[in-house]
Design a protein around this motif. Structure first.
Motif, mmCIF file in Angstrom:
data_model
loop_
_atom_site.group_PDB
_atom_site.id
_atom_site.type_symbol
_atom_site.label_atom_id
_atom_site.label_comp_id
_atom_site.label_asym_id
_atom_site.label_seq_id
_atom_site.Cartn_x
_atom_site.Cartn_y
_atom_site.Cartn_z
ATOM 1 N N GLY A 179 -6.930 24.226 -9.761
ATOM 2 C CA GLY A 179 -6.091 23.450 -8.946
ATOM 3 C C GLY A 179 -4.427 23.682 -9.850
ATOM 4 O O GLY A 179 -3.025 23.498 -9.558
ATOM 5 N N LEU A 180 -4.381 24.438 -11.503
ATOM 6 C CA LEU A 180 -3.558 24.522 -12.132
ATOM 7 C C LEU A 180 -2.743 26.027 -11.287
ATOM 8 O O LEU A 180 -1.943 26.146 -11.105
ATOM 9 C CB LEU A 180 -3.528 24.771 -13.768
ATOM 10 C CG LEU A 180 -3.826 24.211 -14.255
ATOM 11 C CD1 LEU A 180 -4.324 24.064 -15.957
ATOM 12 C CD2 LEU A 180 -1.696 23.715 -14.720
ATOM 13 N N ILE A 181 -3.283 26.764 -10.929
ATOM 14 C CA ILE A 181 -3.499 28.168 -10.686
ATOM 15 C C ILE A 181 -2.292 27.548 -9.498
ATOM 16 O O ILE A 181 -0.877 28.649 -9.380
ATOM 17 C CB ILE A 181 -4.273 28.750 -10.693
ATOM 18 C CG1 ILE A 181 -4.952 29.789 -11.177
ATOM 19 C CG2 ILE A 181 -3.676 30.397 -9.265
ATOM 20 C CD1 ILE A 181 -6.016 30.750 -11.471
ATOM 21 N N LEU A 182 -3.290 27.648 -8.482
ATOM 22 C CA LEU A 182 -1.888 27.211 -7.069
ATOM 23 C C LEU A 182 -1.018 26.285 -7.397
ATOM 24 O O LEU A 182 0.112 26.515 -6.748
ATOM 25 C CB LEU A 182 -3.189 25.637 -6.490
ATOM 26 C CG LEU A 182 -2.832 25.316 -4.904
ATOM 27 C CD1 LEU A 182 -2.817 26.823 -4.098
ATOM 28 C CD2 LEU A 182 -4.010 24.532 -3.905
ATOM 29 N N GLY A 216 -2.402 19.726 -7.228
ATOM 30 C CA GLY A 216 -1.936 18.579 -8.370
ATOM 31 C C GLY A 216 -2.801 17.560 -8.250
ATOM 32 O O GLY A 216 -3.623 16.987 -9.038
ATOM 33 N N LEU A 217 -3.539 17.112 -6.840
ATOM 34 C CA LEU A 217 -4.819 16.560 -6.872
ATOM 35 C C LEU A 217 -5.620 17.128 -7.588
ATOM 36 O O LEU A 217 -6.858 16.605 -8.604
ATOM 37 C CB LEU A 217 -5.166 16.251 -5.024
ATOM 38 C CG LEU A 217 -4.101 15.284 -5.045
ATOM 39 C CD1 LEU A 217 -4.654 15.570 -3.147
ATOM 40 C CD2 LEU A 217 -4.459 13.827 -5.327
ATOM 41 N N PHE A 220 -6.181 16.577 -10.981
ATOM 42 C CA PHE A 220 -6.382 15.307 -11.466
ATOM 43 C C PHE A 220 -7.748 14.763 -11.619
ATOM 44 O O PHE A 220 -8.071 14.283 -13.230
ATOM 45 C CB PHE A 220 -5.413 14.434 -10.864
ATOM 46 C CG PHE A 220 -5.140 13.163 -11.011
ATOM 47 C CD1 PHE A 220 -4.689 12.265 -11.993
ATOM 48 C CD2 PHE A 220 -6.509 12.105 -10.295
ATOM 49 C CE1 PHE A 220 -4.578 10.592 -13.074
ATOM 50 C CE2 PHE A 220 -6.479 10.504 -10.751
ATOM 51 C CZ PHE A 220 -5.601 10.288 -12.326
ATOM 52 N N ILE A 221 -8.074 15.479 -10.506
ATOM 53 C CA ILE A 221 -9.348 14.904 -10.911
ATOM 54 C C ILE A 221 -10.110 15.873 -11.513
ATOM 55 O O ILE A 221 -11.122 15.445 -12.696
ATOM 56 C CB ILE A 221 -9.863 15.537 -9.191
ATOM 57 C CG1 ILE A 221 -9.853 14.644 -8.018
ATOM 58 C CG2 ILE A 221 -11.716 15.394 -9.320
ATOM 59 C CD1 ILE A 221 -10.615 14.965 -6.710
ATOM 60 N N GLY A 222 -9.783 17.033 -12.055
ATOM 61 C CA GLY A 222 -10.795 18.084 -13.359
ATOM 62 C C GLY A 222 -10.551 17.758 -14.437
ATOM 63 O O GLY A 222 -10.680 17.308 -15.257
ATOM 64 N N ILE A 223 -9.046 16.829 -14.724
ATOM 65 C CA ILE A 223 -8.906 16.463 -15.821
ATOM 66 C C ILE A 223 -9.364 15.175 -16.281
ATOM 67 O O ILE A 223 -9.891 14.656 -17.207
ATOM 68 C CB ILE A 223 -7.308 16.301 -15.956
ATOM 69 C CG1 ILE A 223 -6.138 17.945 -16.133
ATOM 70 C CG2 ILE A 223 -6.552 15.333 -17.264
ATOM 71 C CD1 ILE A 223 -4.626 17.524 -16.933
#
Length: 239
Positions: A179-182, A216-217, A220-223
């Motif tokens: 998600g961060l890379i994206l 971002g979603l 969020f789920i990963g965190i």
């Protein structure tokens, strides 16, 4: 092992603080913009001040989070030298801060100048595109350094989950990395897609926004998974 458990808790707290702080900051800023649009249907909004405040608050968050991560990963390095890469990640987050601040200030000032020249009393939504110069790339460099820092942090956390058989930490770390890379790639690219104020491709902007939301979603789920997994892992280690 108590020191290692404290290190896990420290890193978890750093991620939790950044998550809650970012969510609160976005809610307040979006709420201000929404209320301004309702009160001024011509879509001219004075948000330069709030943007500077948001930049200052976010910078403070980065400093606090980086310090907590640094301390936490220093304690985790007792498990092995590989965990020192988390320390390097925290340092890179701090290093990226001046670059990001300069880029953000340039962007905000460009928005201010765009309506001052045309005597428009407020922020104009159509003024979002900015001309590319060296300061634009400086801001993008800050985002890239920050991305590398966070990737090091989450790669080390993936290793931590793998070494301790915690699948929640592993899955959360992997999801956050993707998600961060994206998301950060999109954010870094946006200021550079314009060569002039008139070069606007609506379809491309919508596509970038979609990627940003998806990224971002996933983050969020990963965190959330990471927070749950790290809490469980800290309890297991300290037993």
């Amino acid at each position: 092992m108590e020191m290692v458990g404290n290190g896990v808790i420290m890193v978890r707290n750093a991620i939790l603080i950044y998550l809650l702080g970012t969510i609160l900051l976005v809610i307040v800023l979006v709420g201000y913009i929404a209320s301004s649009i309702v009160n001024k249907p011509q879509y001219y909004i004075n948000i330069e001040g709030p943007l500077y405040v948001a930049l200052a608050v976010n910078s403070l968050l980065v400093v606090i989070v980086s310090i907590l991560e640094y301390i936490g990963f220093r304690q985790l390095s007792n498990l092995g030298s590989v965990y020192r890469f988390g320390v390097y990640g925290a340092v890179l987050q701090l290093v990226s801060l001046p670059f990001s601040i300069v880029g953000a200030v340039y962007y905000i000032q460009t928005l201010e100048n765009s309506y001052k020249v045309s005597n428009i009393p407020g922020f104009m939504m159509q003024a979002l595109p900015v001309k590319v110069n060296s300061l634009t790339y400086l801001g993008a460099a800050g985002s890239l350094i920050n991305l590398v820092g966070w990737l090091l942090v989450f790669v080390v956390l993936y290793k931590l989950g793998s070494d301790n058989g915690n699948s929640i930490v592993k899955t959360g770390s992997l999801a956050t990395i993707i998600g961060l890379i994206l998301a950060i790639s999109v954010v870094s690219y946006v200021p550079m897609i314009y060569s002039s104020y008139n070069a606007i491709n609506t379809t491309f902007i919508l596509l970038l926004f979609m990627f940003l939301v998806i990224g971002g979603l996933i983050v969020f789920i990963g965190i959330i998974m990471l927070l749950v997994g790290l809490t469980s892992l800290a309890r297991t280690i300290t037993r």
